[in-house]
Design a protein around this motif. Structure first.
Motif, PDB file in Angstrom:
ATOM      1  N   ALA A 101     -22.997 -34.559  23.964  1.00 30.09           N
ATOM      2  CA  ALA A 101     -22.888 -35.558  24.146  1.00 30.09           C
ATOM      3  C   ALA A 101     -23.231 -35.746  26.050  1.00 30.09           C
ATOM      4  O   ALA A 101     -22.988 -34.630  26.292  1.00 30.09           O
ATOM      5  CB  ALA A 101     -21.113 -35.845  24.661  1.00 30.09           C
TER       6      ALA A 101
ATOM      7  N   GLN B  47     -18.179 -39.211  26.341  1.00 27.48           N
ATOM      8  CA  GLN B  47     -18.369 -39.076  25.347  1.00 27.48           C
ATOM      9  C   GLN B  47     -19.769 -39.120  24.625  1.00 27.48           C
ATOM     10  O   GLN B  47     -20.126 -39.316  23.276  1.00 27.48           O
ATOM     11  CB  GLN B  47     -16.910 -39.396  24.243  1.00 27.48           C
ATOM     12  CG  GLN B  47     -16.023 -38.812  24.402  1.00 27.48           C
ATOM     13  CD  GLN B  47     -15.468 -39.101  26.252  1.00 27.48           C
ATOM     14  OE1 GLN B  47     -15.400 -40.083  27.056  1.00 27.48           O
ATOM     15  NE2 GLN B  47     -14.911 -37.982  26.852  1.00 27.48           N
ATOM     16  N   SER B  48     -20.734 -40.871  25.509  1.00 26.98           N
ATOM     17  CA  SER B  48     -21.892 -40.960  24.912  1.00 26.98           C
ATOM     18  C   SER B  48     -22.674 -40.079  23.971  1.00 26.98           C
ATOM     19  O   SER B  48     -22.791 -39.196  24.501  1.00 26.98           O
ATOM     20  CB  SER B  48     -22.390 -41.757  24.884  1.00 26.98           C
ATOM     21  OG  SER B  48     -21.420 -43.270  25.651  1.00 26.98           O
TER      22      SER B  48
ATOM     23  N   THR C 260     -20.112 -43.828  27.685  1.00 26.10           N
ATOM     24  CA  THR C 260     -18.751 -43.169  28.764  1.00 26.10           C
ATOM     25  C   THR C 260     -19.274 -41.714  28.593  1.00 26.10           C
ATOM     26  O   THR C 260     -20.402 -41.089  28.464  1.00 26.10           O
ATOM     27  CB  THR C 260     -17.631 -43.416  27.842  1.00 26.10           C
ATOM     28  OG1 THR C 260     -17.694 -42.519  26.568  1.00 26.10           O
ATOM     29  CG2 THR C 260     -17.730 -44.613  27.443  1.00 26.10           C
TER      30      THR C 260
ATOM     31  N   ASP D   1     -21.015 -46.034  21.897  1.00 22.30           N
ATOM     32  CA  ASP D   1     -20.210 -45.531  21.156  1.00 22.30           C
ATOM     33  C   ASP D   1     -20.129 -46.364  19.667  1.00 22.30           C
ATOM     34  O   ASP D   1     -20.064 -45.255  18.728  1.00 22.30           O
ATOM     35  CB  ASP D   1     -18.544 -45.364  22.521  1.00 22.30           C
ATOM     36  CG  ASP D   1     -18.812 -44.619  23.363  1.00 22.30           C
ATOM     37  OD1 ASP D   1     -19.464 -43.515  23.130  1.00 22.30           O
ATOM     38  OD2 ASP D   1     -18.472 -44.028  23.705  1.00 22.30           O
ATOM     39  N   GLU D   2     -20.374 -47.095  20.080  1.00 22.09           N
ATOM     40  CA  GLU D   2     -20.374 -47.533  19.213  1.00 22.09           C
ATOM     41  C   GLU D   2     -21.795 -48.031  17.958  1.00 22.09           C
ATOM     42  O   GLU D   2     -21.681 -48.259  16.945  1.00 22.09           O
ATOM     43  CB  GLU D   2     -19.877 -49.700  19.490  1.00 22.09           C
ATOM     44  CG  GLU D   2     -19.617 -49.890  20.222  1.00 22.09           C
ATOM     45  CD  GLU D   2     -19.095 -49.364  21.441  1.00 22.09           C
ATOM     46  OE1 GLU D   2     -18.426 -49.584  22.538  1.00 22.09           O
ATOM     47  OE2 GLU D   2     -20.393 -49.286  21.965  1.00 22.09           O
TER      48      GLU D   2
END
Length: 312
Positions: free
Chosen positions: A242, A160-161, A158, A120-121
């Motif tokens: 995602a 959402q990645s 996650t 995610d980051e």
């Protein structure tokens, strides 16, 4: 269509283990080093098979041979000075050869376009023309860059990645569609995932940070491009899927819990590809589709893995 000769249990069991441990190896790498680019992940995939590349004879009398060839990604950039991109159709080509008593019975092809799941980051970060121009100079970091790399950073995967290099409306996305329509050879996405989702890691790795020991519950997954495209139809250009979207939205057979977000690599190869339920069956050794992919150094792949099964 069934394979030309039924594959015995000892061969199937060994191949499930070989491709299963490949899955675990690549997935552990992206888990431990979530910033790894797709090209090193492809290299890790191919390198795994060097350890089992000697021909192997089984109690059933069958012989299996695995061979690899890696071209690398530099050829995807055009000539100096403009460096226009020549989009590959697949990163890894699988060539399956069925033989009996040494005589070729059937050839098959499967084309895998690899895409990694991004933590995610992390923003999009893959090889670029500038990287190839700079070459080894990239390894010599200045003090400021070194400080940035050594600053503690947490990365998490996650639902959402996103697969940020898989982009709707992009030139490569369109090129794969055009290739399938023109050549009638299906392409599959090889999705590189961590061993489990959710998961998290911190870089630099500290002495206190435990090594990855979790079972490979997610790992490398394979999805036909045509079916993944149905999930993205209607999405605006520039969209990336995602992981959670694929888990919930891919059509049959991916609504089965064991196939959520794609077939496991080993299941795809042994239970589907070798059983001739997926992939492209070549009409002859001179098949135009086969030659287009495997008989040209400038063909649309980065690496190839051939699997020969010779029945008694």
């Amino acid at each position: 269509m069934a394979p030309p000769v039924p594959i015995p249990a000892d061969v199937r069991s060994w191949l499930l283990d070989v491709f299963g441990t490949c899955n675990e190896r690549v997935s552990k790498l992206i888990t431990d080093v979530p910033t790894t680019h797709e090209t090193p992940l492809d290299m890790t995939f191919i390198q795994h098979f060097l350890g089992v590349s000697a021909p192997r004879r089984f109690p059933s009398g069958w012989t299996v041979d695995l061979s690899t060839h890696y071209l690398g990604g530099g050829r995807h950039w055009g000539d100096w000075p403009d460096w226009p991109r020549r989009w590959e159709i697949a990163d890894i080509g699988l060539l399956i050869l069925f033989r009996q008593g040494g005589k070729l019975l059937r050839s098959k092809v499967a084309l895998l376009q690899s895409k990694r799941l991004y933590p995610d980051e992390l923003d999009w970060d893959e090889d670029s023309p500038l990287d190839y121009k700079i070459g080894f100079r990239r390894l010599f970091r200045d003090d400021d860059e070194w400080s940035a790399v050594m600053a503690p950073r947490q990365f998490g995967f996650t639902d959402q990645s996103r697969y940020k290099a898989l982009v709707t409306g992009h030139v490569q996305y369109k090129a794969i569609t055009d290739y399938e329509n023109h050549r009638k050879i299906p392409v599959y996405y090889l999705l590189y995932n961590p061993v489990q989702i959710p998961s998290a890691s911190v870089l630099p790795i500290s002495p206190e940070q435990p090594q990855t020991t979790a079972s490979c519950d997610v790992g490398c997954r394979v999805v036909p491009v045509a079916q993944l495209r149905t999930v993205l139809d209607g999405e605006p250009a520039g969209s990336s899927p995602a992981y959670g979207e694929l888990r919930s939205s891919l059509p049959t057979p991916f609504d089965d819990p064991q196939h959520h977000a794609g077939w496991r690599l080993e299941h795809y190869v042994v239970n589907l590809l070798l059983e001739c339920e997926t992939g492209y069956i070549a009409n002859s050794p001179n098949d135009s589709g086969l030659n287009y992919v495997f008989n040209r150094r400038s063909g649309p792949i980065s690496a190839a893995l051939s699997l020969t099964l010779d029945a008694p």
